[in-house]
Design a protein around this motif. Structure first.
Motif, PDB file in Angstrom:
ATOM      1  N   GLY A   1       0.784  -1.223   0.000  1.00 14.67           N
ATOM      2  CA  GLY A   1       0.000   0.000   0.000  1.00 14.67           C
ATOM      3  C   GLY A   1       0.819   1.276   0.000  1.00 14.67           C
ATOM      4  O   GLY A   1       0.379   2.305   0.529  1.00 14.67           O
ATOM      5  N   SER A   2       2.006   1.216  -0.601  1.00 15.95           N
ATOM      6  CA  SER A   2       2.817   2.425  -0.753  1.00 15.95           C
ATOM      7  C   SER A   2       2.714   2.899  -2.203  1.00 15.95           C
ATOM      8  O   SER A   2       1.889   2.399  -2.970  1.00 15.95           O
ATOM      9  CB  SER A   2       4.279   2.157  -0.369  1.00 15.95           C
ATOM     10  OG  SER A   2       4.831   1.135  -1.177  1.00 15.95           O
ATOM     11  N   THR A   3       3.529   3.876  -2.592  1.00 14.62           N
ATOM     12  CA  THR A   3       3.530   4.382  -3.963  1.00 14.62           C
ATOM     13  C   THR A   3       4.935   4.306  -4.535  1.00 14.62           C
ATOM     14  O   THR A   3       5.908   4.021  -3.819  1.00 14.62           O
ATOM     15  CB  THR A   3       3.033   5.839  -4.012  1.00 14.62           C
ATOM     16  OG1 THR A   3       3.917   6.651  -3.219  1.00 14.62           O
ATOM     17  CG2 THR A   3       1.620   5.953  -3.462  1.00 14.62           C
ATOM     18  N   ILE A   4       5.065   4.562  -5.824  1.00 13.05           N
ATOM     19  CA  ILE A   4       6.370   4.626  -6.476  1.00 13.05           C
ATOM     20  C   ILE A   4       6.895   6.060  -6.353  1.00 13.05           C
ATOM     21  O   ILE A   4       6.178   7.015  -6.658  1.00 13.05           O
ATOM     22  CB  ILE A   4       6.286   4.222  -7.960  1.00 13.05           C
ATOM     23  CG1 ILE A   4       5.688   2.822  -8.090  1.00 13.05           C
ATOM     24  CG2 ILE A   4       7.666   4.283  -8.615  1.00 13.05           C
ATOM     25  CD1 ILE A   4       6.476   1.733  -7.400  1.00 13.05           C
ATOM     26  N   ALA A   5       8.132   6.205  -5.931  1.00  9.89           N
ATOM     27  CA  ALA A   5       8.693   7.525  -5.690  1.00  9.89           C
ATOM     28  C   ALA A   5       8.941   8.290  -6.986  1.00  9.89           C
ATOM     29  O   ALA A   5       9.327   7.712  -8.011  1.00  9.89           O
ATOM     30  CB  ALA A   5       9.999   7.406  -4.912  1.00  9.89           C
TER      31      ALA A   5
ATOM     32  N   LEU B   1      11.392  12.853  -3.486  1.00 13.45           N
ATOM     33  CA  LEU B   1      12.727  13.004  -2.907  1.00 13.45           C
ATOM     34  C   LEU B   1      12.952  14.435  -2.418  1.00 13.45           C
ATOM     35  O   LEU B   1      13.428  14.652  -1.304  1.00 13.45           O
ATOM     36  CB  LEU B   1      13.801  12.634  -3.935  1.00 13.45           C
ATOM     37  CG  LEU B   1      14.034  11.146  -4.166  1.00 13.45           C
ATOM     38  CD1 LEU B   1      14.954  10.932  -5.364  1.00 13.45           C
ATOM     39  CD2 LEU B   1      14.655  10.504  -2.920  1.00 13.45           C
ATOM     40  N   ARG B   2      12.607  15.406  -3.252  1.00 15.22           N
ATOM     41  CA  ARG B   2      12.835  16.807  -2.881  1.00 15.22           C
ATOM     42  C   ARG B   2      12.025  17.211  -1.655  1.00 15.22           C
ATOM     43  O   ARG B   2      12.458  18.053  -0.868  1.00 15.22           O
ATOM     44  CB  ARG B   2      12.494  17.718  -4.059  1.00 15.22           C
ATOM     45  CG  ARG B   2      13.547  17.731  -5.167  1.00 15.22           C
ATOM     46  CD  ARG B   2      13.278  18.849  -6.147  1.00 15.22           C
ATOM     47  NE  ARG B   2      12.063  18.592  -6.929  1.00 15.22           N
ATOM     48  CZ  ARG B   2      12.066  17.986  -8.110  1.00 15.22           C
ATOM     49  NH1 ARG B   2      13.216  17.558  -8.637  1.00 15.22           N
ATOM     50  NH2 ARG B   2      10.940  17.790  -8.762  1.00 15.22           N
ATOM     51  N   ASP B   3      10.850  16.606  -1.475  1.00 19.95           N
ATOM     52  CA  ASP B   3       9.959  16.993  -0.384  1.00 19.95           C
ATOM     53  C   ASP B   3      10.004  16.045   0.807  1.00 19.95           C
ATOM     54  O   ASP B   3       9.249  16.219   1.772  1.00 19.95           O
ATOM     55  CB  ASP B   3       8.513  17.072  -0.894  1.00 19.95           C
ATOM     56  CG  ASP B   3       8.337  18.142  -1.959  1.00 19.95           C
ATOM     57  OD1 ASP B   3       9.160  19.078  -1.984  1.00 19.95           O
ATOM     58  OD2 ASP B   3       7.394  18.034  -2.762  1.00 19.95           O
ATOM     59  N   ALA B   4      10.872  15.031   0.757  1.00 20.06           N
ATOM     60  CA  ALA B   4      10.873  13.997   1.796  1.00 20.06           C
ATOM     61  C   ALA B   4      11.343  14.528   3.138  1.00 20.06           C
ATOM     62  O   ALA B   4      12.330  15.269   3.230  1.00 20.06           O
ATOM     63  CB  ALA B   4      11.756  12.825   1.376  1.00 20.06           C
ATOM     64  N   ALA B   5      10.631  14.143   4.180  1.00 23.78           N
ATOM     65  CA  ALA B   5      11.083  14.421   5.546  1.00 23.78           C
ATOM     66  C   ALA B   5      12.104  13.384   5.990  1.00 23.78           C
ATOM     67  O   ALA B   5      12.931  13.638   6.866  1.00 23.78           O
ATOM     68  CB  ALA B   5       9.894  14.419   6.499  1.00 23.78           C
ATOM     69  N   LEU B   6      12.042  12.190   5.372  1.00 26.34           N
ATOM     70  CA  LEU B   6      12.934  11.081   5.719  1.00 26.34           C
ATOM     71  C   LEU B   6      13.217  10.255   4.479  1.00 26.34           C
ATOM     72  O   LEU B   6      12.298   9.938   3.723  1.00 26.34           O
ATOM     73  CB  LEU B   6      12.286  10.203   6.794  1.00 26.34           C
ATOM     74  CG  LEU B   6      12.948   8.855   7.107  1.00 26.34           C
ATOM     75  CD1 LEU B   6      14.325   9.053   7.743  1.00 26.34           C
ATOM     76  CD2 LEU B   6      12.049   8.015   8.029  1.00 26.34           C
ATOM     77  N   ILE B   7      14.488   9.909   4.278  1.00 25.11           N
ATOM     78  CA  ILE B   7      14.882   8.977   3.220  1.00 25.11           C
ATOM     79  C   ILE B   7      15.636   7.834   3.885  1.00 25.11           C
ATOM     80  O   ILE B   7      16.615   8.059   4.607  1.00 25.11           O
ATOM     81  CB  ILE B   7      15.768   9.649   2.160  1.00 25.11           C
ATOM     82  CG1 ILE B   7      15.020  10.812   1.489  1.00 25.11           C
ATOM     83  CG2 ILE B   7      16.206   8.630   1.103  1.00 25.11           C
ATOM     84  CD1 ILE B   7      15.868  11.601   0.501  1.00 25.11           C
ATOM     85  N   VAL B   8      15.162   6.620   3.667  1.00 25.31           N
ATOM     86  CA  VAL B   8      15.760   5.427   4.275  1.00 25.31           C
ATOM     87  C   VAL B   8      16.428   4.599   3.189  1.00 25.31           C
ATOM     88  O   VAL B   8      15.765   4.164   2.237  1.00 25.31           O
ATOM     89  CB  VAL B   8      14.699   4.574   4.995  1.00 25.31           C
ATOM     90  CG1 VAL B   8      15.342   3.315   5.588  1.00 25.31           C
ATOM     91  CG2 VAL B   8      13.997   5.381   6.079  1.00 25.31           C
ATOM     92  N   ASN B   9      17.727   4.354   3.337  1.00 24.71           N
ATOM     93  CA  ASN B   9      18.432   3.513   2.374  1.00 24.71           C
ATOM     94  C   ASN B   9      18.418   2.062   2.838  1.00 24.71           C
ATOM     95  O   ASN B   9      19.040   1.707   3.832  1.00 24.71           O
ATOM     96  CB  ASN B   9      19.884   3.971   2.205  1.00 24.71           C
ATOM     97  CG  ASN B   9      20.626   3.095   1.208  1.00 24.71           C
ATOM     98  OD1 ASN B   9      20.042   2.659   0.216  1.00 24.71           O
ATOM     99  ND2 ASN B   9      21.892   2.824   1.473  1.00 24.71           N
ATOM    100  N   ALA B  10      17.689   1.233   2.092  1.00 21.62           N
ATOM    101  CA  ALA B  10      17.646  -0.202   2.376  1.00 21.62           C
ATOM    102  C   ALA B  10      18.367  -0.986   1.288  1.00 21.62           C
ATOM    103  O   ALA B  10      18.164  -2.187   1.131  1.00 21.62           O
ATOM    104  CB  ALA B  10      16.199  -0.678   2.484  1.00 21.62           C
ATOM    105  N   LEU B  11      19.212  -0.292   0.518  1.00 16.59           N
ATOM    106  CA  LEU B  11      20.015  -0.932  -0.514  1.00 16.59           C
ATOM    107  C   LEU B  11      21.343  -1.403   0.079  1.00 16.59           C
ATOM    108  O   LEU B  11      21.823  -0.866   1.076  1.00 16.59           O
ATOM    109  CB  LEU B  11      20.309   0.050  -1.658  1.00 16.59           C
ATOM    110  CG  LEU B  11      19.110   0.607  -2.429  1.00 16.59           C
ATOM    111  CD1 LEU B  11      19.544   1.790  -3.280  1.00 16.59           C
ATOM    112  CD2 LEU B  11      18.502  -0.482  -3.304  1.00 16.59           C
ATOM    113  N   SER B  12      21.954  -2.376  -0.574  1.00 16.05           N
ATOM    114  CA  SER B  12      23.263  -2.860  -0.116  1.00 16.05           C
ATOM    115  C   SER B  12      24.404  -2.061  -0.729  1.00 16.05           C
ATOM    116  O   SER B  12      25.572  -2.308  -0.416  1.00 16.05           O
ATOM    117  CB  SER B  12      23.415  -4.341  -0.478  1.00 16.05           C
ATOM    118  OG  SER B  12      23.270  -4.526  -1.877  1.00 16.05           O
TER     119      SER B  12
END
Length: 265
Positions: free
Chosen positions: A166-170, A175-186
């Motif tokens: 139930g999320s969306t595609i960024a 990105l410009r308006d994000a309050a939080l960016i979480v990196n779950a990449l390796s």
């Protein structure tokens, strides 16, 4: 009777969980052990589960590559673990096996510790990645009331995650308006921190190195950053509670882990 618990994965020698739990066990004065198990394959992991069902283990944390197998073997599965598609905590009782995922709680504890000014309720959040770690982040942040968008190099995987959770595609605007960016990449993400808001919080689930290139870029910009070690320790808290029946005592496990890693705070 001594309570036995541990962590299972392959490889497992790098795991910091025995250090973290061992310090808590010692500080609490418990008659308990927390061991590292390195099953060679799925059959070896199944044998470890059989030990638990036989009453020889109270619980297990699970890491790669056995998280999906852990979920499939459980008699009871938490809604969070089911949404994540994997489990990193197993609790044995009366021959039965309960599965859960504590990564999301670890993420939220890390945010509250290192970014206390961030209110996730209603916040626009971008999660980078579409694997198990990203799923745990999306589930936890949505439960906290955040508006979550997913960004992944392979669009199809991001779309699958978005539909299922139930999320969306960024988009670039997210990105410009994000309050939080979480990196779950390796791998380090290709994000230009210069376009971000001045109050954006950056979080990286990786803890080695402690300050990843992603976090270093954010710090250079003056942004608040949250490291993966805070999440690692945070996700261990509910496991300790489940295995040993009490909250971890107030001991500075972070300092001990930093020393083990050869890192500074």
């Amino acid at each position: 009777m001594t309570i036995r618990a541990g962590v299972a994965g392959q490889p497992i020698s790098h795991s910091l969980s025995p250090l973290i739990h061992g310090l808590w066990i010692e500080a609490a004065g418990l008659d308990a052990t927390y061991e590292a198990f390195g099953p060679a394959d799925e059959a070896g992991f199944a044998a470890l589960i059989a030990e638990g069902r036989a009453g020889k283990l109270g619980g297990l944390n699970v890491t790669s590559p056995f998280k999906e197998q852990a979920l499939a073997a459980a008699d009871e599965v938490s809604p969070v673990a089911r949404a994540c598609g994997s489990a990193n905590r197993l609790v044995f009782a009366d021959g039965r096996l309960s599965a859960d995922s504590t990564d999301g709680r670890g993420l939220m504890l890390a945010l509250s510790e290192q970014a206390p000014a961030l209110d996730p309720s209603g916040a626009r959040v971008v999660v980078l990645g579409a694997g198990g770690a990203a799923r745990a982040a999306v589930v936890a942040l949505k439960a906290a009331g955040a508006e979550v968008a997913v960004l992944n190099r392979t669009l199809a995987r991001a779309e699958t995650l978005a539909v299922e959770l139930g999320s969306t595609i960024a988009t670039p605007d997210d990105l410009r308006d994000a309050a939080l960016i979480v990196n779950a990449l390796s791998v380090p993400p290709e994000i230009d921190v210069a376009v971000l808001r001045s109050d954006t919080v950056l979080m990286d689930m990786t803890y080695k190195p402690l300050v990843t290139p992603f976090l270093a870029a954010g710090r250079a910009r003056g942004l608040t950053t949250v490291d993966g070690l805070a999440m690692l320790i945070g996700q261990a808290v509910p496991s300790f509670e489940a295995f040993f029946g009490r909250t971890p005592p107030p001991v500075d496990v972070r300092a001990a882990v930093l020393a083990r890693l050869g890192e500074t705070a």
